[in-house]
Enzyme design. Sequence first.
Site: not given
Lengths: 384, 384
Positions: A157, A323, A356
Site C-alpha cells: 500500500s 483489491d 486491499h
Amino acid sequence: MAALDLVTPVLSGGGTWRFPANEPLRLDSGGVIEGLEVAYQTYGQLNADKSNAVLICHALTMDQYVASPHPTTGKPGWWPRLVGPGKPLDPARHFIICSNVVGGCMGSTGPASTNPATGRPYGLSFPVITIGDMVRAQAMLVTALGVDTLFAVVGGSMGGMQVQQWAVDYPERMSSAVILASASRHSAQNIAFHEVGRQAIMADPDWRGGAYADHGVRPEKGLAVARMAAHITYLSEPALQRKFGRELQRDGLSWGFDADFQVESYLRHQGSSFVDRFDANSYLYITRAMDYFDIAASHGGVLANAFTRARHVRFCVLSFSSDWLYPTAENRHVVRALTAAGARAAFAEIESDKGHDAFLLDEPVMDAALEGFLASAERDRGLV
Amino acid sequence: MAALDLVTPVLSGGGTWRFPANEPLRLDSGGVIEGLEVAYQTYGQLNADKSNAVLICHALTMDQYVASPHPTTGKPGWWPRLVGPGKPLDPARHFIICSNVVGGCMGSTGPASTNPATGRPYGLSFPVITIGDMVRAQAMLVTALGVDTLFAVVGGSMGGMQVQQWAVDYPERMSSAVILASASRHSAQNIAFHEVGRQAIMADPDWRGGAYADHGVRPEKGLAVARMAAHITYLSEPALQRKFGRELQRDGLSWGFDADFQVESYLRHQGSSFVDRFDANSYLYITRAMDYFDIAASHGGVLANAFTRARHVRFCVLSFSSDWLYPTAENRHVVRALTAAGARAAFAEIESDKGHDAFLLDEPVMDAALEGFLASAERDRGLV
C-alpha cells in the site's frame, strides 16, 4: 547525501534517532524540518559485511512496530506473516529496520510534535510532506544505522509507494524490492475517498483548525468517521458479505439507529478503536502525501523513465484480485514500467476475496511467493 | 384496503394529499402515522378508462419533481431522459404520478414535520419507516387520485426497490414494471456506506440528538460529509478518472489542505449544495429504510416466492456495467426470481462507465430499451 555522524547501530530493539543539527530534512515543498526525529524498531543483527539489512515501509495507519507489540494497543506486530522466526524475513538472518514515517504519530516528527519555533504543537504549521520526504528521512536513518546498501526494501500500500520511491531516488542502495497492493500514483477515486476522510476530520469542531492540542481536545468523532469510510475501501464487497451479510446484532430489528447489523457494529468499532492510537492531523498529512504521490509526473509523464537507474534491482510486485483501492491494473502498470526500464520484475495477481488488506492477512499464496522471491534474492546477494 | 374519501383527481400539477382522519398509515414497525401528508406532482391527464397512469418512484435524495423545476434549486426535473414531450413517458399520453416518499423532506410527512402529539418537529420521535411503508402510502395516494390500476410502476435505485415492493404487495394494481440499477436487499457493503453517512451526521454537534430544528441549527457539515461519501459510490472509478484524473484546480500544488485536485473541489461542491436541499434526519430515515429492505426475508428467504402474485406483470430490469453500488449480479438476481415466479422479465446490462448514476444520465441504449419496453407494454394494455 552529506556525511552524517554515525551513531552506533542499534542491533536489536529500537529508539528515536534525531537528525544532526546541521542536517535538516529538506522537503519536496521547499521547506525544511530542523532536528527531525525518526522513531524506529530493529529486529536481528547487521552481519559483518552489512549485506543483510531490510527496510520495511509501513502503510498509512501502521507504524514501526512491524514485529513487536504496539505500545498503545498491546497488539502484536502488524506483519506476522512476513516477519518473525521462520518467516521470509527472519531476525535470525536479517537485520530488519522499520521506522515511523515523517508526519506520523508514533514517535517520528509530525504535526503533533512541538514546533521548535513556537514551543507549541505544530498543528497545521507542520509542512506538507511527500512520500519522497518520508523516503529521504529513511535513507538518512539507514545510513545512521551503519547500512550502505539494503538487501531489500519491502512494503504494501503506501509502503509500496515508498519502495517505488526508493527505487527512483536511491536505487544504488538496494538490491531487491517488494511492492504489494500499491500504485504509482493516486487515482481520482483514491483522492476522493481521502478527501471525504479529511473533510470528516475538519468538520469536527474539536479539530479547532488543527490546533486541538492547544485546547486539550481531539476531533475523535471526525477521525472515527474518516476511518470508517476508509476501512470499507480496505475490504471487498464479497468479503463483507461473507463475514457479515445481513446478520443482526440481536434478534430482530431495533427500529431505530442503533447498530442493528453486525457490519455496522464492526465499522463503529473500527472507528472508535482507531482514535485511541492515531492522531487526526497525522491522518490529514499522510493522506495528503499519498494524494500528491505521482512518480511519473516528475519524469516527463513516463513511469519507466523514473526507474532507469534501478535496472539492477530485482522487484517482486503482488496484487490481489479483489483489491479495488489499488487494483491489479495499477500494480501491472508498475510492473510494465519496471520491465520497460530494464529491471527484472516478478509479478503475480493473487486470488483473494479479502480486498486491499489481503497483504496483511492470511494469504498462503502470498507467503509462498514472498518466501521464494526473497530466498532467490538472498542467493543473488550471496547471503546464503 | 379500506375505502378512502376520493378527492377530485388533480390532472396536472400537484399538491399535498392528506390522509383522511380515519385512515392512518399503518407501519411495518407496528406504529402508525396519523394525518399523513403526501406531496406529489402529476403530469398529463388520466384517460377515460383510467388505464394510462404511471407511478414513478424516486431514489434516496430525489423527490416528486421528476419533470418540473425543483422549488429550492430551480433545476429542471430529475429524469428528463424518461419523462417529457416525446419521451418514453409523455404527458401527452400518460398520467404520470410522482410522490415524495414518507420520511422525505419535500412536503411529505417526515422527521422535519410537526409531531401532532407535541406540536414540535418529530426529530427522532418520527417512527422508522420501510420501503413497504413508502409503497403503502403511494398506493393510498394512487387510489385517492382515482386510479385503480397503474399501467406502469417505474423507478431506479431505491425507486426500483419500491417497484419490487409494489409487485409484492399490489401486483393486481399494475400491469408493467421498470426496475433500474436496483437490488432486492441491501448488501453488507451498502449498509456499511450508509452507516458511514449516518455516523457523519450524528457526529455533528449541530445534530443535537436529532432535535436540531428545536435549536435553530442544522448539521450541515455532517450531512455534507455523508453526501460526499455516498456520491463516490454513485460514480465509477473509470468515470472519475475520465472526468477528473489528477487534474489540478490551479497551476501547481497548494502544499496545504485546500482543494488542490478538481475531484476534491467537485466533491466539496456535491456536499455543500446537497445541504441546501435535503434534511439530515430524512437522510437517516431513508437510508435506514433501504438498509432494512430485504424482500426475500419475509418470504421464507426465497425471493421468487415474493413475486408469485405478480406473474401477469411485465417487467423490465436494467443494470449498468460499472454500477458497483447495485451491480449487475444483484439485478440479475431479481430477474431470476421474477422468472422463477413465472413473470415475464426482460433484462439487459447496459455498457456504461457512468456507474450507478447512469440511470439518471445520458445513456441512449437505456433510452431505447425503455422506449421499446414501454411501447410494447402499452400495446398489451391496449393504450395504442
